[in-house]
Design an enzyme around this catalytic site. Structure first.
Site, PDB file in Angstrom:
ATOM      1  CG  ASN A  45      -0.448   3.375   7.105  1.00 38.20           C
ATOM      2  OD1 ASN A  45      -0.388   2.588   8.052  1.00 38.20           O
ATOM      3  ND2 ASN A  45      -1.526   3.512   6.357  1.00 38.20           N
ATOM      4  CE  LYS A  86      -1.280   1.349   3.415  1.00 36.85           C
ATOM      5  NZ  LYS A  86      -1.817   1.352   2.038  1.00 36.85           N
ATOM      6  CG  HIS A 136      -5.713   4.582   5.362  1.00 33.96           C
ATOM      7  ND1 HIS A 136      -5.998   3.629   4.409  1.00 33.96           N
ATOM      8  CD2 HIS A 136      -4.481   5.068   5.053  1.00 33.96           C
ATOM      9  CE1 HIS A 136      -4.983   3.538   3.571  1.00 33.96           C
ATOM     10  NE2 HIS A 136      -4.051   4.402   3.933  1.00 33.96           N
ATOM     11  CD  GLU A 175      -5.194   0.306   2.957  1.00 33.27           C
ATOM     12  OE1 GLU A 175      -4.464   0.330   1.949  1.00 33.27           O
ATOM     13  OE2 GLU A 175      -4.750   0.250   4.120  1.00 33.27           O
ATOM     14  CD  GLU A 231      -3.253   7.832   2.157  1.00 29.69           C
ATOM     15  OE1 GLU A 231      -2.112   7.382   2.091  1.00 29.69           O
ATOM     16  OE2 GLU A 231      -4.167   7.280   2.802  1.00 29.69           O
ATOM     17  N   GLY A 282      -1.116   1.861  -3.216  1.00 33.89           N
ATOM     18  CA  GLY A 282      -0.630   0.501  -3.404  1.00 33.89           C
ATOM     19  C   GLY A 282      -0.704  -0.011  -4.822  1.00 33.89           C
ATOM     20  CB  SER A 311       1.993   4.952  -5.777  1.00 30.26           C
ATOM     21  OG  SER A 311       1.095   3.850  -5.732  1.00 30.26           O
ATOM     22  N   GLY A 332       3.200   4.434   2.162  1.00 26.85           N
ATOM     23  CA  GLY A 332       2.837   3.060   2.453  1.00 26.85           C
ATOM     24  C   GLY A 332       3.984   2.102   2.215  1.00 26.85           C
TER      25      GLY A 332
END
Length: 262
Positions: free
Chosen positions: A9, A11, A94, A96, A166, A172, A213, A234
């Site tokens: 992903n 992003k 997701h 985010e 996740e 991240g 991560s 990510g």
């Protein structure tokens, strides 16, 4: 036979030119690992270029989101049929999107149904925040997100769905869940709920990715767990070498599993 699925992903990273450079570096290396299903999810603007480069290869392409309406006056949104013209996969829900753009379990469900209707394979994200984790609410949060996000989905449609667990606190941050803790959520929370919703046979065939991560130095240990069926990667997917190493880890675990079952 267990088959891992690893998706990158990207992003809001990688210009079109940068995405092209990254894919060109990835393709010759990733073709070596036929036993692993793999995809990259670039920004919308880079999707056409990436899809063109990946055509005919084993590397599939996904979008990071879509809207649930087929067309209309929805400025800046992208319809399912537009995504399906170029992509194999799409990510919905997701963390985010939930945190910054008001995504809810209800809108995840609407996006999921629209994506399935367009013939897309869908990665549905679930996961708890740090506060929820520390309050012992992981099971309740993940269960709610799954029940509401997958509401009214049929067992046949479930074949096109991958779940990505996740934990928000691990995305991240460099702080991954331990393999044992991640596997506990996969095995003891998500998988039993999928059994309840779709039946044992389908639930066991559905893949549950871990995201948060994932790096070359922890990928093999994560993939070796009984119910971690791949990863939604990510930052580590933005560098060709590290993403290839993660795919390689999945391929090596596949070999170990095959040998143990022989």
């Amino acid at each position: 036979m267990r088959r891992f699925f690893v998706a990158g992903n990207w992003k809001m990273n990688e210009t079109v030119a940068e995405a092209e450079t990254l894919v060109k570096a990835l393709l010759p290396e990733l073709e070596k690992y036929e036993s692993v299903d793999k995809a990259v999810c670039p920004s919308y603007l880079a999707v056409p270029a990436v899809a063109g480069l990946c055509k005919g290869s084993s590397l599939k392409v996904g979008a990071q989101n879509l809207f649930w309406e087929e067309s209309g006056a929805f400025t800046a949104e992208v319809a399912p049929k537009m995504v399906a013209e170029l992509c194999d996969y799409v990510i919905v829900g997701h963390s985010e999107r939930r945190k910054y753009f008001g995504e809810t379990d209800e809108t995840v469900n609407r996006r999921l149904k629209a994506a399935l209707g367009a013939g897309l394979l869908v990665i549905v994200c679930v996961g708890e925040t740090l506060e929820e984790n520390e309050a012992g609410q992981t099971e309740a949060v993940v269960t709610r997100q799954l029940r509401q996000g997958l509401a009214d989905i049929t067992p046949e449609q479930a074949d096109s769905i991958t779940i990505a667990y996740e934990p928000v606190w691990a995305i991240g941050t460099g702080r991954a869940a331990t393999p044992e803790d991640a596997n506990h959520v996969h095995k003891d929370v998500i998988r039993p709920l999928l059994v309840e919703m779709f039946g044992k046979e389908r639930a066991e065939s559905m893949r549950i990715q871990y995201g948060g991560s994932i790096k070359p130095n922890n990928a093999a240990e994560l993939f070796a767990m009984s119910d971690i069926d791949g990863g939604l990667v990510g930052g580590a997917s933005l560098k060709a070498d590290s993403f290839v190493e993660i795919i390689k880890a999945a391929a090596m675990v596949t070999i170990i599993i095959e040998e143990s079952e022989a």
